[in-house]
Design a protein around this motif. Structure first.
Motif, PDB file in Angstrom:
ATOM      1  N   ASP A  63       7.089   1.212   0.807  1.00  0.00           N
ATOM      2  CA  ASP A  63       6.151   0.290   0.147  1.00  0.00           C
ATOM      3  C   ASP A  63       6.409  -1.172   0.492  1.00  0.00           C
ATOM      4  O   ASP A  63       6.295  -2.063  -0.355  1.00  0.00           O
ATOM      5  CB  ASP A  63       6.179   0.491  -1.374  1.00  0.00           C
ATOM      6  CG  ASP A  63       5.331   1.665  -1.814  1.00  0.00           C
ATOM      7  OD1 ASP A  63       4.569   2.195  -0.981  1.00  0.00           O
ATOM      8  OD2 ASP A  63       5.413   2.058  -2.990  1.00  0.00           O
ATOM      9  N   SER A 133       5.180  -2.607  -3.182  1.00  0.00           N
ATOM     10  CA  SER A 133       3.792  -2.324  -3.582  1.00  0.00           C
ATOM     11  C   SER A 133       2.957  -3.591  -3.728  1.00  0.00           C
ATOM     12  O   SER A 133       2.057  -3.661  -4.567  1.00  0.00           O
ATOM     13  CB  SER A 133       3.744  -1.499  -4.874  1.00  0.00           C
ATOM     14  OG  SER A 133       4.176  -0.186  -4.638  1.00  0.00           O
ATOM     15  N   ALA A 203       0.275  -1.876  -6.193  1.00  0.00           N
ATOM     16  CA  ALA A 203      -0.471  -0.782  -5.561  1.00  0.00           C
ATOM     17  C   ALA A 203      -1.977  -1.010  -5.573  1.00  0.00           C
ATOM     18  O   ALA A 203      -2.755  -0.074  -5.737  1.00  0.00           O
ATOM     19  CB  ALA A 203      -0.121   0.551  -6.227  1.00  0.00           C
ATOM     20  N   SER A 273      -3.138   2.836  -5.671  1.00  0.00           N
ATOM     21  CA  SER A 273      -2.716   3.571  -4.469  1.00  0.00           C
ATOM     22  C   SER A 273      -3.880   4.231  -3.744  1.00  0.00           C
ATOM     23  O   SER A 273      -3.739   5.314  -3.170  1.00  0.00           O
ATOM     24  CB  SER A 273      -1.647   4.612  -4.813  1.00  0.00           C
ATOM     25  OG  SER A 273      -0.461   3.980  -5.247  1.00  0.00           O
TER      26      SER A 273
END
Length: 358
Positions: A63, A133, A203, A273
């Motif tokens: 990430d 993220s 995310a 995500s």
């Protein structure tokens, strides 16, 4: 017997057999292991900051954020993984020049807080805190932009909403907070404002449109109040944020409308995500993620398309160096829209007007 093979770049062998030449051409679409270890959980070898070396290599991580510059160098920032010793959130910046890695900025230790400096001012001492993220963009000038993620602010840790720019030499804190867990300031939908800012999140998905605007969608984090999965759509125009679409509350279901038909009321459900693409026409394509469908929540496989409305360039008409307002029906001498009077015997009244793109 002479054979020219100027168009073939990977020839393994040629065997002359009974008057025939047999060529084995190197296969395409094959992987080559270039750098790093063939084992897991490796710490990084940082070497000297700013100096490329064949022994340098970033530690194992996930990430992180990445981009490529105009010279085809590959850049890597942060993530969750292994520093020179120990592991955790990272804020190291690396460059791959095609041959070697260079540790460029940040720390070779994990869990570092950010040094924000003065908002809007680049400085060699500035550096974002360790995080993973996050999302990123690159602009037409080759600058790299970093937003949010989960990690370390100036003090404390959590979801972040800080916006940073890397100009190739220094970091600049541009927008957002130097703290964690910040709610968003949405303002009026469709209206840019200096006070607008997305809430802290991780995310999310991001992309750049044909006009160089940066776009941000969803993620997991903070809305105007409360937190959770988000479906807000934001645009950064280089100066201000605009809340474009979606809700300023978390946990919103999607409004799907009719499959294949665009509508102003359509909006994907809150999610994080997800993955995305942009096509040659500048449309954004969004797929899946973990979030909310028309009803219920879970893993998603819905595909959406967004056609960003790109404003056409406007013009500014100036007379005597003064802008003439659109629809102005009152001629004036200051902007030369009032030509005054002249006798027919003495000729014309010359005036110069300038048309500029805004």
């Amino acid at each position: 017997m002479k054979i020219n093979i100027s168009t073939l770049t990977l020839v393994l062998f040629a065997v002359l057999n009974m008057g025939y030449v047999h060529l084995a051409i190197g296969q395409t679409n094959q992987w080559a292991w270039v750098s790093g270890s063939n084992d897991t959980n490796q710490t990084g070898t940082y070497g000297t900051q700013g100096t490329a070396a064949s022994s340098n290599v970033p530690g194992a991580r996930y990430d992180a954020v990445t981009w490529a510059d105009a010279s085809d160098n590959l850049w890597l920032f942060g993530g969750n993984g292994y520093a020179a010793s120990g592991s955790g959130y990272l804020n190291d910046l690396w460059k791959w020049d095609g041959t070697n890695w260079t540790w460029v900025s940040g720390s070779n230790s994990a869990g570092q807080t950010g040094t924000y400096g003065t908002k809007g001012t680049a400085a060699g001492s500035n550096v974002p805190g360790a995080r993973y993220s996050a999302v990123s963009w690159t602009d037409a000038s080759g600058n790299f932009w970093l937003f949010g993620g989960v990690g370390y602010a100036a003090s404390g840790s959590g979801n972040l909403n800080d916006l940073w720019k890397w100009d190739g030499s220094n970091w600049t804190w541009v927008s957002g907070s130097n703290g964690s867990g910040q709610y968003g300031t949405y303002g009026t939908k469709g209206t840019a404002a200096g006070s607008n800012v997305p809430g802290a999140r991780q995310a999310a998905t991001s992309w750049t449109d044909a006009s160089g605007n940066f776009w941000l969608f969803g993620g997991f984090g903070y809305a105007a109040s409360g937190s959770g999965r988000l479906n807000d759509l934001w645009k950064w125009d280089g100066t201000n944020w605009t809340w474009v679409s979606g809700s300023n509350s978390a946990y919103q279901y999607g409004t799907y409308g009719t499959k294949g038909t665009a509508a102003g009321s359509n909006v994907p459900g809150a999610r994080y995500s997800a993955v995305l693409w942009t096509d040659a026409s500048g449309n954004l394509w969004l797929f899946g993620g973990d979030g909310y469908a028309a009803s219920g929540a879970g893993y998603l496989n819905d595909l959406w398309r967004l056609d960003p409305v790109i404003s056409a360039p406007e013009i500014d008409v100036l007379g005597n160096g003064t802008s003439i307002a659109d629809g102005d029906a009152t001629p004036g001498t200051a902007d030369h829209s009032d030509f005054g009077s002249a006798t027919t015997a003495s000729g014309t009244v010359p005036r110069t007007f300038t048309i500029e793109n805004t």
